[in-house]
Design a protein around this motif. Structure first.
Motif, PDB file in Angstrom:
ATOM      1  N   ASP A 179       0.847  -1.203   0.000  1.00  0.00           N
ATOM      2  CA  ASP A 179       0.000   0.000   0.000  1.00  0.00           C
ATOM      3  C   ASP A 179       0.873   1.241   0.000  1.00  0.00           C
ATOM      4  OD1 ASP A 179      -0.432   0.628   3.448  1.00  0.00           O
ATOM      5  OD2 ASP A 179       0.800  -0.982   2.583  1.00  0.00           O
ATOM      6  N   ARG A 180       0.292   2.386  -0.515  1.00  0.00           N
ATOM      7  CA  ARG A 180       1.035   3.623  -0.692  1.00  0.00           C
ATOM      8  C   ARG A 180       1.527   4.208   0.627  1.00  0.00           C
ATOM      9  NH1 ARG A 180       1.319   7.233  -4.868  1.00  0.00           N
ATOM     10  NH2 ARG A 180      -0.295   6.067  -5.978  1.00  0.00           N
ATOM     11  N   ARG A 197       7.797  23.856   0.861  1.00  0.00           N
ATOM     12  CA  ARG A 197       6.715  24.846   0.909  1.00  0.00           C
ATOM     13  C   ARG A 197       6.749  25.754  -0.326  1.00  0.00           C
ATOM     14  NH1 ARG A 197       7.953  26.421   5.432  1.00  0.00           N
ATOM     15  NH2 ARG A 197       9.128  28.303   4.898  1.00  0.00           N
ATOM     16  N   PHE A 198       7.967  26.141  -0.759  1.00  0.00           N
ATOM     17  CA  PHE A 198       8.080  26.974  -1.955  1.00  0.00           C
ATOM     18  C   PHE A 198       7.668  26.214  -3.211  1.00  0.00           C
ATOM     19  CE2 PHE A 198      10.659  28.551  -5.526  1.00  0.00           C
ATOM     20  CZ  PHE A 198      10.183  29.844  -5.584  1.00  0.00           C
ATOM     21  N   ALA A 199       8.036  24.919  -3.279  1.00  0.00           N
ATOM     22  CA  ALA A 199       7.630  24.121  -4.438  1.00  0.00           C
ATOM     23  C   ALA A 199       6.123  23.966  -4.486  1.00  0.00           C
ATOM     24  CB  ALA A 199       8.316  22.760  -4.400  1.00  0.00           C
ATOM     25  N   ASP A 258       2.548  15.549  -2.157  1.00  0.00           N
ATOM     26  CA  ASP A 258       1.492  15.008  -1.292  1.00  0.00           C
ATOM     27  C   ASP A 258       1.952  13.775  -0.516  1.00  0.00           C
ATOM     28  OD1 ASP A 258       1.807  13.445  -3.489  1.00  0.00           O
ATOM     29  OD2 ASP A 258      -0.336  13.273  -3.978  1.00  0.00           O
ATOM     30  N   GLY A 259       3.238  13.494  -0.468  1.00  0.00           N
ATOM     31  CA  GLY A 259       3.735  12.303   0.221  1.00  0.00           C
ATOM     32  C   GLY A 259       4.355  12.592   1.568  1.00  0.00           C
ATOM     33  N   GLY A 260       4.015  13.722   2.191  1.00  0.00           N
ATOM     34  CA  GLY A 260       4.597  14.066   3.469  1.00  0.00           C
ATOM     35  C   GLY A 260       5.901  14.809   3.300  1.00  0.00           C
ATOM     36  N   PRO A 261       6.629  15.017   4.409  1.00  0.00           N
ATOM     37  CA  PRO A 261       7.912  15.743   4.322  1.00  0.00           C
ATOM     38  C   PRO A 261       8.898  15.024   3.411  1.00  0.00           C
ATOM     39  CG  PRO A 261       7.171  15.550   6.602  1.00  0.00           C
ATOM     40  CD  PRO A 261       6.276  14.657   5.818  1.00  0.00           C
ATOM     41  N   TRP A 262       9.705  15.807   2.743  1.00  0.00           N
ATOM     42  CA  TRP A 262      10.680  15.245   1.816  1.00  0.00           C
ATOM     43  C   TRP A 262      11.852  14.632   2.587  1.00  0.00           C
ATOM     44  CZ3 TRP A 262      11.146  19.825  -2.175  1.00  0.00           C
ATOM     45  CH2 TRP A 262       9.988  19.834  -2.963  1.00  0.00           C
TER      46      TRP A 262
END
Length: 712
Positions: A154-155, A300-302, A320-324
């Motif tokens: 699952d994702r 946040r800028f992206a 949309d995958g959470g913090p990088w």
């Protein structure tokens, strides 16, 4: 009055003075003409009274005719006014068709928009089906791969695993330098401690040796005392050995102090190493926190979309995958730095961008508002974000650019089809025929000029010719199109028609690109000007070959190479004038540096081109057999005398003679129609005083007959 009438002769006497004939012909010097009237006019009171009565009767008749015409015009004006009132009433009763036209336009626009929307919907549906198919295949491959490597499918779980791996990689990347520094510090502490241990052992050894030496010293002292009392002969030797023992003891004490100092320094270095390790651990934690803040700021800028607009090719991780994680964020930062390395980030550049920002935003609002769209700006901590609403939908800048590109491409396709229709309807029939006629006429005219030039070689045997060739700036494909334009349009095949159409369309497109703000009339006028496609060149025939006239030649030949083609061009310019219109050419200091034979041939060429020449020269009189006739005015003056002597001559093609001077006291200004002598060209030829080709002028107060007196 009698003297004036006596100076006028009756009938054509063959002289060059002033006369008048009974049939209306007259001559005043070099000017001739004719004039007549319906009835004779008389002088006297009775004649004037009769003329007045006749004029009054004529004026009364004209007044009556004007009154009748005025009444007729008034009746017509009344009828027209009545018809206009009727038309105004009928026009007022007709309903306005503006709402219908507007509704029809709105309906057409809505139908067009609906058609485009349906087309886009079908394309999106096909893309969605294809994407669903690829998603299903990807899900199958993902499930199989997850089972094979014993990982969740699952994702969210995969994102958690990916984030954990990224965090682990970042932690390892930050841990290795700290561990390396810590290992180095521990190794240094161990070495210092080992060195301190060795120093302590050496110190203990020295203490033991010192104690042993003290014991031995005491024993020696005791023995010394005993021996002194028993053996007096060995006292000196024992004292010497005792002194050596005392020196060795002092050296041991000094070495002990040095080892203790080294031990203290090593202990202090070990303490500092432990403090350094603690500081490095703190720096590692602070660097990790700073990096996390920078990654969050970049993410946040992206999320604002500005990064995608500025660098569409940048590898932006999913938003949309959470913090990088650290690795993809660092890769993105490095790609941004590489892409923007050449960008000016100085304070001046930043101020210029800030000044232009409001202007560009205002332009964007104006452009979008004209089409019923809008643009709004909002400020964030990362900059200003502009939200675009196009066709009722909020769009990002790349999406809007794509939509506009699609729309422009569609409109361009429609416009290209319309242009092809215009080309096939008009350009390939009317314009092509006109170009064919103009180009053919120009080529025939150049051929006629070259025929005249062929008959006028110079004294050295040099011949000149004009060539009308494609210019260096001519459009591509002109040679092939020119060959087809020499043929009749009715004889063109389908491929010929297509080739000419493509040539004209490409040249029109190039002209439109160069003049984007010009009207269609200006663009077509520039694109279809065949004169700009060609240029004239001059060649000379010498030693059996045609070479460019710009090559090596004498001074006279260079003058001829420039002057003679200009005469031919002037003749071509006057070809469209009326048959009896003047064909004037003016020359100043004509044929300077040219030999007499070439001068004669050039003047004969002017006659062959039927040009009327007015020329000035220091020595040229133009009296050559090739010149059929010319009028000459010789101007002479003497220093310190504010006057000019004018002497008139005439050349009739065989002989130069003095022309009669007009009597300024009795001559009157000619009236009516006057024409110059039909067989003479008019010229003004100044010659210096004492010229070998003319009489030497002598200023005098009483001039000889046929000369003008000097006047101030």
């Amino acid at each position: 009055m009698s003297a004036l009438l006596a100076a006028i002769g009756l009938g054509d006497t063959g002289a060059t003075g002033t006369w008048v004939a009974v049939d209306g012909r007259f001559r005043v010097g070099a000017l001739t003409g004719s004039w007549s009237k319906e009835a004779a006019g008389y002088v006297g009171e009775g004649a004037r009274e009769e003329a007045r009565r006749a004029r009054i009767a004529t004026l009364r008749g004209e007044l009556d005719a004007l009154a009748d015409s005025t009444a007729h015009r008034e009746a017509e004006r009344a009828a027209v006014a009545a018809r206009r009132r009727t038309l105004d009433a009928e026009l007022a009763a007709v309903p306005d068709d503006a709402p219908l036209r507007h509704a029809h336009a709105v309906a057409a626009a809505a139908a067009d928009a609906a058609h485009r929307a349906r087309t886009r919907q079908e394309e999106r549906a096909a893309e969605r089906t294809e994407a669903a198919h690829r998603e299903a295949e990807a899900a199958t491959v993902l499930a199989e791969t997850a089972d094979a490597v014993n990982l969740p499918a699952d994702r969210p779980a995969r994102a958690a695993v990916r984030q954990a791996l990224a965090d682990h990689t970042a932690a390892l990347a930050a841990l290795w330098p700290a561990l390396r520094d810590r290992a180095e510090a521990r190794r240094a502490v161990a070495e210092e401690r080992a060195e301190a241990g060795r120093t302590g052992e050496r110190l203990a050894e020295h203490d033991r040796r010192l104690a042993e030496a003290a014991r031995l010293a005491a024993a020696a002292d005791e023995r010394h005392t005993t021996l002194r009392s028993t053996v007096a002969s060995a006292v000196a030797e024992l004292e010497r050995r005792l002194a050596e023992t005392v020196d060795a003891l002092g050296a041991c004490e000094r070495e002990q102090k040095q080892r203790r100092a080294e031990y203290s320094a090593a202990d202090r270095r070990a303490g500092r190493a432990e403090g350094r390790i603690e500081q490095l651990d703190k720096d590692v934690r602070e660097a990790a926190a700073t990096r996390a803040e920078a990654i969050a700021a970049l993410q946040r800028f992206a999320a604002t979309g500005l990064l995608t607009v500025a660098l569409p090719e940048a590898p932006v991780p999913p938003l949309d995958g959470g913090p990088w994680a650290a690795t993809p964020a660092i890769a993105l930062a490095r790609s941004i730095e590489a892409a923007l390395s050449g960008t000016d980030d100085s304070d001046g550049a930043w101020e210029r961008v800030q000044k232009r920002l409001s202007e560009e935003y205002k332009k964007l609002q104006d452009v979008l508002s004209r089409g019923g769209h809008s643009a709004t700006a909002r400020m964030t901590e990362d900059g200003m974000i502009v939200d675009l609403v196009y066709q009722g939908r909020r769009r990002a800048v790349p999406e809007l650019a794509g939509a506009l590109a699609t729309e422009v491409q569609e409109l361009t396709r429609i416009l290209s089809a319309h242009e092809r229709e215009i080309l096939e309807t008009h350009l390939l029939t009317e314009v092509a025929g006109t170009l064919q006629e103009l180009i053919g006429t120009a080529e025939r005219q150049v051929q006629a000029m070259n025929t005249e030039l062929e008959q006028r070689p110079t004294s050295t045997g040099m011949k000149l010719r004009l060539i009308w060739r494609p210019s260096r700036k001519a459009p591509a494909g002109l040679a092939q199109a020119r060959a087809r334009l020499r043929q009749s349009a009715d004889a063109w095949a389908a491929e010929d028609r297509a080739a000419v159409g493509e040539f004209l369309q490409a040249h029109i497109a190039r002209a439109q690109a160069e003049n984007a703000t010009g009207s269609w009339l200006e663009v077509l006028t520039t694109a279809l000007d065949y004169r700009a496609w060609h240029e004239f060149g001059i060649e000379r025939h010498q030693h059996g070959a045609w070479v460019p006239a710009t090559g090596p030649a004498s001074g006279g030949e260079r003058v001829l190479a420039v002057s003679v083609p200009l005469f031919a061009a002037a003749s071509a310019h006057y070809a469209t004038a009326a048959p009896h219109a003047p064909r004037l050419v003016t020359l100043d200091e004509a044929f300077a540096g040219v030999d007499d034979d070439s001068r004669a041939k050039c003047l004969g060429l002017l006659h062959a081109f039927d040009l009327d020449v007015v020329m000035t020269s220091e020595r040229e009189w133009a009296c050559y057999p090739q010149v059929p006739g010319i009028a000459i005015a010789q101007l002479s003056r003497v220093d310190d005398i504010a006057a000019v002597l004018v002497t008139r001559w005439q050349w009739d093609g065989a002989e130069r003679t003095r022309a009669p001077e007009p009597d300024r006291h009795t001559a009157t200004e000619p009236d009516h129609h006057t024409t110059p002598e039909p067989d003479h060209h008019t010229a003004t030829e100044p010659a210096p005083a004492g010229s070998p080709e003319g009489p030497e002028p002598t200023p005098a107060e009483n001039p000889a007959p046929g000369q003008d007196a000097l006047w101030p």
